[in-house]
Design an enzyme around this catalytic site. Sequence first.
Site, PDB file in Angstrom:
ATOM      1  N   THR A 111       0.751  -1.191   0.047  1.00  0.00           N
ATOM      2  CA  THR A 111      -0.078   0.222  -0.054  1.00  0.00           C
ATOM      3  C   THR A 111       0.878   1.322  -0.266  1.00  0.00           C
ATOM      4  O   THR A 111       0.568   2.155  -0.729  1.00  0.00           O
ATOM      5  CB  THR A 111      -0.971   0.036   1.314  1.00  0.00           C
ATOM      6  N   ASP A 295       4.018 -13.307   2.938  1.00  0.00           N
ATOM      7  CA  ASP A 295       3.620 -12.125   3.016  1.00  0.00           C
ATOM      8  C   ASP A 295       4.424 -11.344   4.499  1.00  0.00           C
ATOM      9  O   ASP A 295       3.601 -10.464   4.997  1.00  0.00           O
ATOM     10  CB  ASP A 295       2.172 -11.985   3.351  1.00  0.00           C
TER      11      ASP A 295
END
Length: 393
Positions: A111, A295
């Site tokens: 992000t 992740d």
Amino acid sequence: MGSGLITKTDKPLLTLLRVGRIQAPEAVAATDILIADGRIAALGRDLAIPSGWPIEVIEARDLIAVPAFIDQHVHVTGGGGEGGCGNRCPEISADEIAAMGIATVVGVLGTDSISRSPPDLLAKVRGLRAEGIAAYMYTGAYRVPPPTLTGDLQRDLAWIPEVIGLGELAISDHRSSQPRQDEIERLVSETRVGAMLAGKRGICHFHVGDGRRGLEPLRRLLAETEIPADQVIPTHVNRHRALLEEAADYALAFEACVDVTAFDEVGEEDISAFEAVSFLLEHGVPAERITMSSDCNGSLPEFDAKGTYLGMRVARNTALIGDWQRLVREGVLPLEQALGLIGANVARVLGLQDHKGRLTVGFDADITLIDDELQPRQTFVAGKCLYHDASPS
């Protein structure tokens, strides 16, 4: 047990591992691995070394040698930021990577590509390399147009050795740039050509959110263009049951690969990597078309139905190994095939299959020694020991 008794001469140039057995990933008759110049020089039994040769001998007869693990999705500089600057995740260390039996990582931006940028990512990747980890990176981030190192996507791929693809480009997520179909097609095409100029695979690593469009943009991409399926890797396909079902259909329809995320804490809708891999296999997806990634050091934010930030946790890489171990222990896959999920399959996806993902002569000496409980006890990257657990088995 598992202590790895080490006998050294002055300035050893060679390393000889003597282990209980070798899974390469298939079982092989050899029990000795000779390492020279960071690569596997020979496999055999009771290899004889001429007297006086500069060699380090590591005795680990109670351990199993397997190809060191590959994690294709790591927020090495830390992710997060969805809740402001006070919610940025920490960087990961080489020690944290190697302790999980992982030798190779691919760094990503998510992000936040403002306070963390491709140059920051490249610096961290080179820092990990200096510490011994085999580290690569994707250029770009969630947003479109993607941030780059050189100002041009093709130049990043052609001129920066560490860059092996584009990612993680976000689709079906309220945090994405909501890219149009033609933008997705152009970016994948640009990545493909830039990679061709550099002799790389040049994959596009797609973050898939829990939005209603799911994998539709990638289905259209493969159905309506000439882009081959191995150019496109969707990840986080186990966010919820409907997306996982779509991922199974996508993998079968296009003979494509899908990447399952090992969530360290499964939420109400998330599906664990163990359950997701089991589901994909039950629905006919070949094990060779499934990969797992962590992740880790990314954020696991929580939002309400209106997209308002509620809080977050920091992902770790421990679940990746835990879910992988469970797949073997519960008989979902034999060890040979399970190793592919975090080894050979990933190497093929990334275009590294000519030197990683197998224990064979000429390949990088990336070797993890595991015990009978499948727990990593020692990790070697290019023949250098980066992790050594000396505790009793």
